[in-house]
Each structure stands twice: as C-alpha cells, then as structure tokens.
Enzyme design. Sequence first.
Site, mmCIF file in Angstrom:
data_model
loop_
_atom_site.group_PDB
_atom_site.id
_atom_site.type_symbol
_atom_site.label_atom_id
_atom_site.label_comp_id
_atom_site.label_asym_id
_atom_site.label_seq_id
_atom_site.Cartn_x
_atom_site.Cartn_y
_atom_site.Cartn_z
ATOM 1 N N TYR A 39 0.969 -1.127 -0.115
ATOM 2 C CA TYR A 39 0.069 0.009 0.000
ATOM 3 C C TYR A 39 0.744 1.318 -0.013
ATOM 4 O O TYR A 39 2.088 1.388 0.113
ATOM 5 C CB TYR A 39 -0.950 0.212 1.145
ATOM 6 C CG TYR A 39 -1.972 -0.974 0.770
ATOM 7 C CD1 TYR A 39 -3.424 -0.421 0.567
ATOM 8 C CD2 TYR A 39 -2.092 -2.351 1.059
ATOM 9 C CE1 TYR A 39 -4.455 -1.272 0.238
ATOM 10 C CE2 TYR A 39 -3.157 -2.935 0.887
ATOM 11 C CZ TYR A 39 -4.241 -2.585 0.461
ATOM 12 O OH TYR A 39 -5.510 -3.483 0.235
ATOM 13 N N ARG A 78 -0.267 -1.229 10.507
ATOM 14 C CA ARG A 78 -0.172 -2.752 10.309
ATOM 15 C C ARG A 78 1.201 -2.384 9.222
ATOM 16 O O ARG A 78 1.059 -1.757 8.269
ATOM 17 C CB ARG A 78 -1.178 -3.090 9.253
ATOM 18 C CG ARG A 78 -1.260 -4.630 8.915
ATOM 19 C CD ARG A 78 -2.516 -5.010 8.036
ATOM 20 N NE ARG A 78 -2.210 -6.385 7.747
ATOM 21 C CZ ARG A 78 -2.679 -7.648 8.143
ATOM 22 N NH1 ARG A 78 -3.236 -7.574 9.306
ATOM 23 N NH2 ARG A 78 -2.754 -8.607 7.398
ATOM 24 N N GLY A 118 -7.021 -14.548 9.647
ATOM 25 C CA GLY A 118 -7.806 -14.076 8.342
ATOM 26 C C GLY A 118 -8.110 -15.324 7.766
ATOM 27 O O GLY A 118 -9.251 -15.623 7.522
#
Length: 254
Positions: free
Chosen positions: A69, A116, A207
């Site tokens: 990101y 994160r 997850g």
Amino acid sequence: MRGGEQPVGPSPIPATGDFFLPSGRVEFPVPRELAVDEIPGIVADFAQATRNAREAGFDGVELHGANGYLQDQFLQDGSNRRTDAYGGSIENRARLMLETAKAMIDAWSADRVGVRLYPSSYLYGVDDSNKLETFGFVVRALDALQVGYLCLLEPNAKDAGRGVQINNVAETFRPMISVPIIVNTGFDKAKANAVLASGNADLVAFGVAYIANPDLVERFRTNAPLNKPDPTLFYGIGAKGYTDYPVLAHSVAA
C-alpha cells in the site's frame, strides 16, 4: 485505474507480477509519481476517514502500512527512488507513514489508531535494501507516538521460500516496542499460544482461518478440526467460498 486515470506512487516503478480481478488477471501499469504538493491532501484524506469512522461508531482504525500500500511503497527504497523530502534517507521515506499516523491520531486519539506493517514482504516487488534498519526506525517512531498497537506480519510461505531478511518478525521487533503487538500470518492454535507465551506478542490475528471457519473461536475452544480453506475461491464473487463453509453441528443447535 478509476476512470482511466493513471495510478500514483512514490516513483514511476510498476509493481511486479499481475493483479487479480473478478474478470481476470491484469498487468500493473506504470504509476505516476506523486508531486510533493499532492501529498498533504492524501494525509488529510486519512484524517477525514478516521473522523468518519469515529462518528460512525467504530472502536478504532488501522493504517494499512503493509502489503505494498502507498505508505509501504514510500517507506521502502526498492519502490521509492525520490530525491525530495519524501525520498532518500530512511527519515524521509518514513515521512508519509508518520505524517499519516499523526494526522489520524489528531483526528481521534493515539489509543484508537493501530498500524499494520510487513517487514519481510516482497509483495508486488516492494522491497528494501535493509529492512531491519528501515522498519526498526519506523516501529520506534510509531511507538514514540504511542499508537494503540502495531500489527506485525510474519513471513508467508511464498516470501519465506525465496528467503527473507527477517525470519522472526515479532521476536526481532519486540525489544523496540512498548505498545501492544498483534501478530498475523500462518498461525494455528498451537503457534498462537506459543507466541503469546513467549511474550513476543500480545494478540494473534487470524484471517484465512476465519474465511473457512466462521466459528473459529468455538473450534479452538473445543479443539475441533478446522475446515480447509479453498484459495481458488478467494477474491471471488458471490457466496461460494465465503459464507458456505460448514459450522460445527452443536454451534448450529445453540
């Protein structure tokens, strides 16, 4: 690309590999290098998103500074070749990450903002020549801000298979961090209990296990076997592979 617009990044370096869309896999285009005067607007957007979450009744927000990101791209020297205030030195490359975190904190409070990070990732070619030094700097800086927590990802099987600079992420960074640490990636019940017992993490996030096991907590509590996830159905459309995994019989009865 939304409306045909060119994507943006710290430098005009395309991500490696290709990207999955429901319509098929597509190649990554070359991004446009963000101008310095565009960056404050991006930081302001994160602050506004934080205010929106607070007003909507969320408990907190997390800055996704991992997995390629934008903040992750700026942080690592493999994807950031800038020579201005947001490139070059570690301090400059970490600037966007820290400015964003500070803006989010100002929009709410430090204890409501987590970050994160994935110090061992090579996802989409985002890499750094010295991950220990780079991530050591940023985790110390985030810890100084007293963020609510740091979520640190351990190497996944693909990254570990090609060789990583940091094999044990939580163990490596625990001495640098005073805020709570959440770890993620590749944990089962035994591994989760072991890392908690070691003191290297305060919480473990799951997850993929939750995708295949909507009643994961109950399965852990009763030592029940887990459903096996089907990766071919990840990122798909519709219920198959998302809401059709079976739950324990006694969970249904309850």
